[in-house]
Design an enzyme around this catalytic site. Structure first.
Site, PDB file in Angstrom:
ATOM      1  N   GLN A 184      -2.758   2.633   9.632  1.00  0.00           N
ATOM      2  CA  GLN A 184      -1.432   2.752   9.007  1.00  0.00           C
ATOM      3  C   GLN A 184      -0.494   3.613   9.864  1.00  0.00           C
ATOM      4  OE1 GLN A 184      -4.346   3.052   7.463  1.00  0.00           O
ATOM      5  NE2 GLN A 184      -4.266   2.510   5.294  1.00  0.00           N
ATOM      6  N   ARG A 206       0.854  -1.192   0.000  1.00  0.00           N
ATOM      7  CA  ARG A 206       0.000   0.000   0.000  1.00  0.00           C
ATOM      8  C   ARG A 206       0.891   1.243   0.000  1.00  0.00           C
ATOM      9  NH1 ARG A 206       1.774   1.918   3.970  1.00  0.00           N
ATOM     10  NH2 ARG A 206       0.601   3.801   3.567  1.00  0.00           N
ATOM     11  N   GLY A 207       0.229   2.401  -0.155  1.00  0.00           N
ATOM     12  CA  GLY A 207       0.989   3.629  -0.309  1.00  0.00           C
ATOM     13  C   GLY A 207       1.181   3.844  -1.809  1.00  0.00           C
ATOM     14  N   ALA A 208       0.882   5.052  -2.273  1.00  0.00           N
ATOM     15  CA  ALA A 208       0.807   5.295  -3.715  1.00  0.00           C
ATOM     16  C   ALA A 208       2.080   4.869  -4.476  1.00  0.00           C
ATOM     17  CB  ALA A 208       0.474   6.768  -3.965  1.00  0.00           C
ATOM     18  N   ASP A 255      -2.007  10.743  -2.764  1.00  0.00           N
ATOM     19  CA  ASP A 255      -2.326   9.656  -3.705  1.00  0.00           C
ATOM     20  C   ASP A 255      -2.581  10.172  -5.110  1.00  0.00           C
ATOM     21  OD1 ASP A 255      -3.015   8.563  -0.898  1.00  0.00           O
ATOM     22  OD2 ASP A 255      -2.779   6.819  -2.213  1.00  0.00           O
ATOM     23  N   ARG A 281      -6.770  -0.588  -7.449  1.00  0.00           N
ATOM     24  CA  ARG A 281      -7.282   0.475  -6.561  1.00  0.00           C
ATOM     25  C   ARG A 281      -7.381   1.740  -7.426  1.00  0.00           C
ATOM     26  NH1 ARG A 281      -4.396   1.183  -0.895  1.00  0.00           N
ATOM     27  NH2 ARG A 281      -6.390   2.164  -0.356  1.00  0.00           N
ATOM     28  N   ASN A 298      -5.552  12.389  -0.337  1.00  0.00           N
ATOM     29  CA  ASN A 298      -4.690  11.597   0.569  1.00  0.00           C
ATOM     30  C   ASN A 298      -5.602  10.875   1.553  1.00  0.00           C
ATOM     31  OD1 ASN A 298      -2.038  10.759   1.456  1.00  0.00           O
ATOM     32  ND2 ASN A 298      -2.371  12.005   3.280  1.00  0.00           N
ATOM     33  N   LYS A 299      -4.999  10.072   2.405  1.00  0.00           N
ATOM     34  CA  LYS A 299      -5.761   9.252   3.357  1.00  0.00           C
ATOM     35  C   LYS A 299      -6.841  10.054   4.080  1.00  0.00           C
ATOM     36  CE  LYS A 299      -5.537   5.763   3.925  1.00  0.00           C
ATOM     37  NZ  LYS A 299      -6.464   4.881   3.188  1.00  0.00           N
TER      38      LYS A 299
HETATM   39  O1  MRU Z   1      -4.777   3.236   1.756  1.00  0.00           O
HETATM   40  P1  MRU Z   1      -3.300   3.469   1.751  1.00  0.00           P
HETATM   41  O2  MRU Z   1      -2.618   2.987   2.984  1.00  0.00           O
HETATM   42  O3  MRU Z   1      -2.645   2.962   0.486  1.00  0.00           O
HETATM   43  O4  MRU Z   1      -3.167   5.053   1.739  1.00  0.00           O
HETATM   44  C1  MRU Z   1      -1.896   5.617   1.682  1.00  0.00           C
HETATM   45  C2  MRU Z   1      -1.876   7.086   1.803  1.00  0.00           C
HETATM   46  O5  MRU Z   1      -2.889   7.731   1.840  1.00  0.00           O
HETATM   47  C3  MRU Z   1      -0.526   7.746   1.760  1.00  0.00           C
HETATM   48  O6  MRU Z   1      -0.535   8.925   2.496  1.00  0.00           O
HETATM   49  C4  MRU Z   1      -0.160   8.063   0.306  1.00  0.00           C
HETATM   50  O7  MRU Z   1      -0.338   6.939  -0.519  1.00  0.00           O
HETATM   51  C5  MRU Z   1       1.217   8.544   0.169  1.00  0.00           C
HETATM   52  S1  MRU Z   1       2.394   7.243   0.476  1.00  0.00           S
HETATM   53  C6  MRU Z   1       3.935   7.869   0.210  1.00  0.00           C
END
Ligand code: MRU
Length: 343
Positions: A194, A48-50, A235, A89, A245-246
């Protein structure tokens, strides 16, 4: 951390992914050799994470090619499998950008595809190191060079969320290396934690002082003057600077604006989507209701309640004091728009 962590690793025949659903209690890897396995790993947030899902998607093209070879797929079937990875996703544009980039080498065969995927991974680490330095310089200039900073962050943006080093957490790591971090407030990040599971784990590995706080504490901590700046990842960033973002990020940005402290978004240019004019056009992933109606697998909400579970939110560009990429810092709320400056 003595050895840099790699959330996404090509083994020669498939991907080894650090299982981010098991951390911090168990450090396990999940081996992925087929397209269904990769799509499942991305959807369940094993990876996970963009930027990390971008890197996984890049190698996913090789996985589809290899599976196609084993199972006698036609080219159209391989392409359809790649499209499923690309759509695993919807919000993080890095997944689409990285898959599309590697697909430009599709006709040249497996070695060319793997070479491009490795370049995606390598360049992400380089971008993170560059943005860490730009972001740290900008924050110190903005907030004051005379004392260590108290920084709030949301979700996880470290080595786990990227090909290595981290985006927002990379800025924090750089500040820490310069002796400029007093403490980090790591938002817990409901509902999948997270922040408390992954960011706190990375901060422990790095020896960076921190508190984990519930998401609901963030605005109060900021408005009571306990935070000098917030640094978050992204993201997808639209041409006008609106930033997905999250979920919970926009509340942090609003509190920062009210308190008059910087709200810095750290993201590589692979997260900037100039084809998306503004935040309204960003597809926000809606995840399963159970993630918010249950806690640790036990139902907590009344049986009759429905859950609303957007995984992301959009912070308007007017609240983004700084956007740091590997190319430098744009002061978005002051009118430096990605659509004009990052063409
Ligand atoms: O649902 P996730 O855990 O993939 O969400 C991740 C985030 O929102 C992060 O802040 C974003 O992807 C940046 S990661 C460098």
């Amino acid at each position: 951390m003595s050895q840099e962590l790699r959330a996404v690793e090509w083994t020669g025949t498939g991907l080894a992914l650090i299982d981010q659903t098991a951390l911090p209690h168990r450090t396990e890897t999940v081996d992925v050799h087929d397209v269904d396995g990769l799509v499942d790993a991305i959807r369940r947030l094993v990876v996970r994470g963009a930027p990390a899902i971008g890197a996984a998607g890049a190698y996913g093209v090789a996985i589809a090619l290899l599976q196609g070879e084993r199972e006698g797929w036609t080219e159209a079937e391989v392409r359809a499998a790649v499209a499923r990875i690309r759509e695993a996703r919807p919000t993080a544009v890095n997944l689409m950008v990285c898959v599309d980039r590697v697909m430009t080498r599709f006709g040249k065969g497996l070695d060319a595809v793997l070479e491009e995927a490795a370049a995606v991974q390598r360049e992400d680490v380089e971008a993170n190191r560059a943005m860490a330095a730009f972001g740290a310089d900008w924050l110190l200039k903005r907030v004051g060079e005379d004392r260590p900073l108290r920084i709030l962050t949301h979700c996880n943006t470290g080595a786990l969320a990227t090909a290595g080093w981290g985006t927002a957490l990379g800025v924090v790591r750089e500040l820490h290396a310069r002796g400029r971090v007093e403490v980090v407030y790591a938002d817990e990040t409901r509902p999948l934690l997270q922040g408390s599971r992954l960011t706190a784990w990375e901060l422990v590995q790095e020896g960076i002082p921190h508190y984990v706080q519930v998401d609901g504490a963030a605005a109060g901590t900021i408005l009571r003057g306990q935070v000098d700046a917030a640094v978050v990842g992204a993201d997808r960033i639209a041409a006008n600077g609106d930033t997905a973002n999250k979920v919970g990020t926009v509340g942090v940005a609003l509190a920062c604006a009210d308190a008059g402290i910087p709200f810095l978004v750290a993201a590589p240019t692979t997260t900037v989507d100039l084809a998306t004019p503004d935040g309204d056009a960003i597809h926000i992933e809606l995840r399963g209701e159970d993630e918010v109606l249950e806690w640790a697998g036990v139902r907590t909400a009344p049986a009759a309640s429905r859950g609303h579970n957007p995984a992301f939110d959009v912070t308007p560009g007017r609240l983004v004091t700084g956007l740091v990429t590997e190319r430098g810092v744009l002061e978005v709320s002051a009118g430096e728009l990605p659509g004009e400056r990052l063409k």
